[in-house]
Each structure stands twice: as structure tokens, then as C-alpha cells.
Scaffold this motif. Structure first.
Motif, PDB file in Angstrom:
ATOM      1  N   LEU A  91     -17.990 -23.211   4.154  1.00 55.23           N
ATOM      2  CA  LEU A  91     -17.267 -21.961   4.448  1.00 55.23           C
ATOM      3  C   LEU A  91     -18.211 -20.934   5.111  1.00 55.23           C
ATOM      4  O   LEU A  91     -19.231 -20.675   4.715  1.00 55.23           O
ATOM      5  N   GLU A  92     -17.729 -20.229   6.208  1.00 53.47           N
ATOM      6  CA  GLU A  92     -18.330 -19.330   6.794  1.00 53.47           C
ATOM      7  C   GLU A  92     -17.794 -17.965   6.349  1.00 53.47           C
ATOM      8  O   GLU A  92     -16.663 -17.644   6.484  1.00 53.47           O
ATOM      9  N   HIS A  93     -18.805 -17.067   5.565  1.00 51.51           N
ATOM     10  CA  HIS A  93     -18.524 -15.683   5.224  1.00 51.51           C
ATOM     11  C   HIS A  93     -19.102 -14.735   6.498  1.00 51.51           C
ATOM     12  O   HIS A  93     -20.252 -14.616   6.511  1.00 51.51           O
ATOM     13  N   THR A  94     -17.989 -14.105   6.958  1.00 46.98           N
ATOM     14  CA  THR A  94     -18.531 -13.070   7.979  1.00 46.98           C
ATOM     15  C   THR A  94     -18.093 -11.773   7.731  1.00 46.98           C
ATOM     16  O   THR A  94     -16.932 -11.567   7.338  1.00 46.98           O
ATOM     17  N   SER A 104     -14.081  -8.348   7.392  1.00 45.52           N
ATOM     18  CA  SER A 104     -14.773  -9.256   6.474  1.00 45.52           C
ATOM     19  C   SER A 104     -13.501 -10.619   6.271  1.00 45.52           C
ATOM     20  O   SER A 104     -12.458 -10.393   5.933  1.00 45.52           O
ATOM     21  N   TYR A 105     -14.283 -11.732   6.585  1.00 46.99           N
ATOM     22  CA  TYR A 105     -13.417 -12.843   6.324  1.00 46.99           C
ATOM     23  C   TYR A 105     -14.036 -14.313   6.124  1.00 46.99           C
ATOM     24  O   TYR A 105     -15.293 -14.126   6.346  1.00 46.99           O
ATOM     25  N   VAL A 106     -13.303 -15.243   5.706  1.00 46.33           N
ATOM     26  CA  VAL A 106     -13.893 -16.523   5.428  1.00 46.33           C
ATOM     27  C   VAL A 106     -13.226 -17.505   6.190  1.00 46.33           C
ATOM     28  O   VAL A 106     -11.966 -17.380   6.044  1.00 46.33           O
ATOM     29  N   LEU A 107     -13.915 -18.499   6.931  1.00 48.00           N
ATOM     30  CA  LEU A 107     -13.357 -19.466   7.457  1.00 48.00           C
ATOM     31  C   LEU A 107     -13.752 -20.816   6.907  1.00 48.00           C
ATOM     32  O   LEU A 107     -14.924 -21.024   6.718  1.00 48.00           O
ATOM     33  N   ARG A 108     -12.827 -21.862   6.564  1.00 44.56           N
ATOM     34  CA  ARG A 108     -13.239 -23.400   6.342  1.00 44.56           C
ATOM     35  C   ARG A 108     -13.566 -23.795   7.848  1.00 44.56           C
ATOM     36  O   ARG A 108     -12.866 -23.708   8.706  1.00 44.56           O
ATOM     37  N   ALA A 109     -14.711 -24.361   7.756  1.00 39.44           N
ATOM     38  CA  ALA A 109     -15.140 -24.935   9.267  1.00 39.44           C
ATOM     39  C   ALA A 109     -15.751 -26.375   8.874  1.00 39.44           C
ATOM     40  O   ALA A 109     -16.540 -26.706   8.182  1.00 39.44           O
ATOM     41  N   THR A 110     -15.297 -27.179   9.938  1.00 38.59           N
ATOM     42  CA  THR A 110     -15.927 -28.533   9.933  1.00 38.59           C
ATOM     43  C   THR A 110     -16.363 -28.899  11.425  1.00 38.59           C
ATOM     44  O   THR A 110     -15.601 -28.397  12.502  1.00 38.59           O
TER      45      THR A 110
END
Length: 134
Positions: A91-94, A104-110
Motif C-alpha cells: 500500500l502506498e500512502h501519499t 491524501s490517498y492510498v493506492l494498492r500497488a503491485t
């Protein structure tokens, strides 16, 4: 240092630095960590890209959209290295400005990586926005 330890050190240093730079408006460090060999691909949270030309356009556009990165944290959930291939899932917390608006947002990243000439290079990214459960 084992291959896994070496890879993890790269993820938490060079790769993290490149993401901070991108979210502050500088796409060059991220682009430098991506392979110059085909295939490369992004199935992104906002845009997709297939091939070098599309990747360059994507990263340039993202650099113009992002500014003022106040925080970027990669919450690594799984990773592995098998020979010259590796992957990360997390999870990328930006917190940064997107088109001038603080967000501010969260991405699931592979991401998938390939070792080229002894260096890790990103070859594929898939990310989507985490939305709160209803």
C-alpha cells in the motif's frame, strides 16, 4: 547480503526516493529506475501505458500533475526475488498536491522487476485506489 536483502534495501532507498521525487513533480528519478527494454507496462490508478513511448508520456504527465509531496510511505505486504525477477505488493500512502489541490490517498500497488546488468529495473506496475468500505 542475500538477494532478498539487497532487493529490499533498493526498494526502501532508491525506489522510495524516486517516488518522493515524482510526487514532488520530478519524474526523472522514477524513469531512471524503469527498464529501457520491452515489454514495460503500467495499469495505473489514473492512466495506463504500454511501451517506452507511452511510459515516457505517462511519467511526464504525472510529474506535471504532482507537487509538494509531504509524505510517501510504502507499506510492503509481500515481496520475493527469484533469480533475476522480483515483485512487491503493498500500500502506498501519499500526501501531495494533485493539480494544485492537496490530497491524501492510498493506492494498492503491485510491481514486477527485472535485474538488468546487475541493477533492478521496474518492468510492470499495477495500482488502484483504495476506497473506504461502505
Amino acid at each position: 547480503m542475500t538477494d532478498r536483502e539487497d532487493f529490499l534495501a533498493w526498494v526502501t532507498s532508491d525506489l522510495r526516493h524516486a517516488e518522493m521525487a515524482l510526487h514532488s513533480g520530478d519524474p526523472a528519478p522514477r524513469r531512471a529506475l524503469w527498464s529501457r527494454n520491452e515489454p514495460v507496462s503500467v495499469m495505473g490508478a489514473w492512466r495506463n501505458a504500454l511501451g517506452q513511448h507511452a511510459l515516457n508520456e505517462l511519467f511526464t504527465g504525472l510529474g506535471k500533475s504532482f507537487s509538494d509531496c509531504r509524505s510517501y510511505e510504502f507499506e510492503l505486504q509481500a515481496y520475493d526475488v527469484v533469480g533475476d525477477m522480483a515483485y512487491t505488493v503493498g500500500l502506498e500512502h501519499t500526501t501531495a498536491s494533485v493539480n494544485g489541490e492537496p490530497r491524501s490517498y492510498v493506492l494498492r500497488a503491485t510491481q514486477v522487476y527485472r535485474r538488468e546488468d546487475g541493477e533492478w529495473k521496474v518492468i510492470h506496475r499495477h495500482a488502484d485506489t483504495v476506497t473506504p468500505a461502505a
